[in-house]
Design an enzyme around this catalytic site. Structure first.
Site, mmCIF file in Angstrom:
data_model
loop_
_atom_site.group_PDB
_atom_site.id
_atom_site.type_symbol
_atom_site.label_atom_id
_atom_site.label_comp_id
_atom_site.label_asym_id
_atom_site.label_seq_id
_atom_site.Cartn_x
_atom_site.Cartn_y
_atom_site.Cartn_z
ATOM 1 N N HIS A 18 -60.508 -27.588 -17.709
ATOM 2 C CA HIS A 18 -60.704 -26.153 -17.931
ATOM 3 C C HIS A 18 -62.104 -25.751 -17.500
ATOM 4 C CE1 HIS A 18 -62.419 -26.487 -22.359
ATOM 5 N NE2 HIS A 18 -63.022 -27.298 -21.523
ATOM 6 N N CYS A 37 -70.327 -25.876 -19.507
ATOM 7 C CA CYS A 37 -68.859 -25.682 -19.501
ATOM 8 C C CYS A 37 -68.443 -24.501 -18.626
ATOM 9 C CB CYS A 37 -68.333 -25.494 -20.930
ATOM 10 S SG CYS A 37 -68.745 -26.879 -21.970
ATOM 11 N N ASP A 83 -50.121 -31.062 -20.071
ATOM 12 C CA ASP A 83 -50.677 -32.359 -19.663
ATOM 13 C C ASP A 83 -50.918 -32.398 -18.146
ATOM 14 O OD1 ASP A 83 -51.562 -34.989 -20.031
ATOM 15 O OD2 ASP A 83 -49.593 -35.799 -19.520
HETATM 16 N N1 LIG Z 1 -66.509 -23.121 -30.073
HETATM 17 C C1 LIG Z 1 -66.333 -23.894 -29.008
HETATM 18 N N2 LIG Z 1 -67.370 -24.418 -28.416
HETATM 19 C C2 LIG Z 1 -67.204 -25.196 -27.352
HETATM 20 C C3 LIG Z 1 -65.903 -25.480 -26.864
HETATM 21 C C4 LIG Z 1 -64.805 -24.891 -27.500
HETATM 22 O O1 LIG Z 1 -63.640 -25.079 -27.111
HETATM 23 N N3 LIG Z 1 -65.057 -24.122 -28.564
HETATM 24 N N4 LIG Z 1 -65.760 -26.276 -25.798
HETATM 25 C C5 LIG Z 1 -66.773 -26.803 -25.190
HETATM 26 C C6 LIG Z 1 -66.502 -27.632 -23.995
HETATM 27 O O2 LIG Z 1 -65.225 -27.487 -23.481
HETATM 28 C C7 LIG Z 1 -67.179 -28.848 -23.734
HETATM 29 O O3 LIG Z 1 -66.616 -29.549 -22.670
HETATM 30 C C8 LIG Z 1 -67.514 -29.753 -24.836
HETATM 31 O O4 LIG Z 1 -68.683 -30.326 -24.391
HETATM 32 P P1 LIG Z 1 -69.778 -30.937 -25.352
HETATM 33 O O5 LIG Z 1 -70.014 -30.068 -26.514
HETATM 34 O O6 LIG Z 1 -70.910 -31.322 -24.518
HETATM 35 O O7 LIG Z 1 -69.028 -32.206 -25.818
HETATM 36 P P2 LIG Z 1 -69.523 -33.298 -26.784
HETATM 37 O O8 LIG Z 1 -70.996 -33.296 -26.900
HETATM 38 O O9 LIG Z 1 -68.807 -33.151 -28.058
HETATM 39 O O10 LIG Z 1 -68.982 -34.590 -26.099
HETATM 40 P P3 LIG Z 1 -69.440 -35.320 -24.798
HETATM 41 O O11 LIG Z 1 -68.140 -35.835 -24.241
HETATM 42 O O12 LIG Z 1 -70.346 -36.390 -25.287
HETATM 43 O O13 LIG Z 1 -70.140 -34.319 -23.881
HETATM 44 C C9 LIG Z 1 -68.153 -26.564 -25.606
HETATM 45 N N5 LIG Z 1 -68.267 -25.724 -26.737
HETATM 46 ZN ZN LIG Z 2 -64.535 -28.513 -22.083
#
Ligand SMILES: Nc1nc2c(c(=O)[nH]1)N=C([C@H](O)[C@H](O)COP(=O)(O)OP(=O)(O)OP(=O)(O)O)CN2
Ligand SMILES: [Zn+2]
Length: 156
Positions: A18, A37, A83
């Site tokens: 996405h 993102c 998927d």
């Molecule tokens: N409220 C939301 N915040 C965020 C979403 C969401 O769906 N709702 N999604 C994202 C991203 O899609 C993003 O890819 C997540 O990245 P990140 O936060 O960096 O991921 P993590 O740190 O948990 O994991 P890693 O795999 O180590 O990067 C962001 N915010």
């Molecule tokens: Zn994401």
């Protein structure tokens, strides 16, 4: 006497990509809001979907739900649709509905709410929790009272 009610949970895996981008915001606002993102090339996740249903335990089978039937439903209605797809290309997310995990959970809930009661003859089977885990650190739940009020709104 009424039958005991139990909750049953089952986890499913799917992968999708996405890009978080809101058409109503400027490019700069999108970058500020979504950071990495918002990268135009998108990025992917291996999502976990956890579905929890509640209903009376059938005294004959000892089951709340027939597992192969639940699996077939989730496979047909959710996994086959999302998927190995790019979520932004799904008609639901092609407009203003950003494919965040919250919105993905809302869409999956909308589908399962419609179809889960049909899994049993008594129709007392209810979706009581839906969880989507996007990364090891991020998970999103639609649950309990929130689901009940969404159902009431939808049936008005
Ligand atoms: N409220 C939301 N915040 C965020 C979403 C969401 O769906 N709702 N999604 C994202 C991203 O899609 C993003 O890819 C997540 O990245 P990140 O936060 O960096 O991921 P993590 O740190 O948990 O994991 P890693 O795999 O180590 O990067 C962001 N915010
Ligand atoms: Zn994401």
């Amino acid at each position: 006497m009424s039958k005991p009610i139990a909750h049953f949970s089952r986890r499913y895996r799917f992968s999708a990509s996405h890009r978080l981008h809101a058409p109503a915001l400027s490019d700069e606002q999108n970058r500020e809001t979504y950071g990495k993102c918002n990268n135009p090339h998108g990025h992917g996740h291996n999502y976990w979907l956890e579905v929890t249903v509640a209903g009376p335990i059938d005294p004959q089978t000892g089951f709340v739900v027939d597992l192969p039937k639940l699996d077939a439903l989730v496979q047909a209605d959710v996994l086959n649709r999302f998927d190995h797809t790019h979520l932004n290309q799904d008609p639901t997310f092609s407009g203003d509905f950003v494919p965040s995990t919250e919105n993905l959970a809302l869409e999956v809930e909308r589908i399962l709410r419609r179809d889960i009661p049909g899994l049993t003859s008594h129709e007392d089977l209810r979706l009581v929790n839906l969880r989507i885990e996007e990364t090891r650190n991020n998970s999103f739940d639609l649950s309990g009272a929130d689901l009940e009020s969404m159902h009431r709104e939808a049936s008005r």
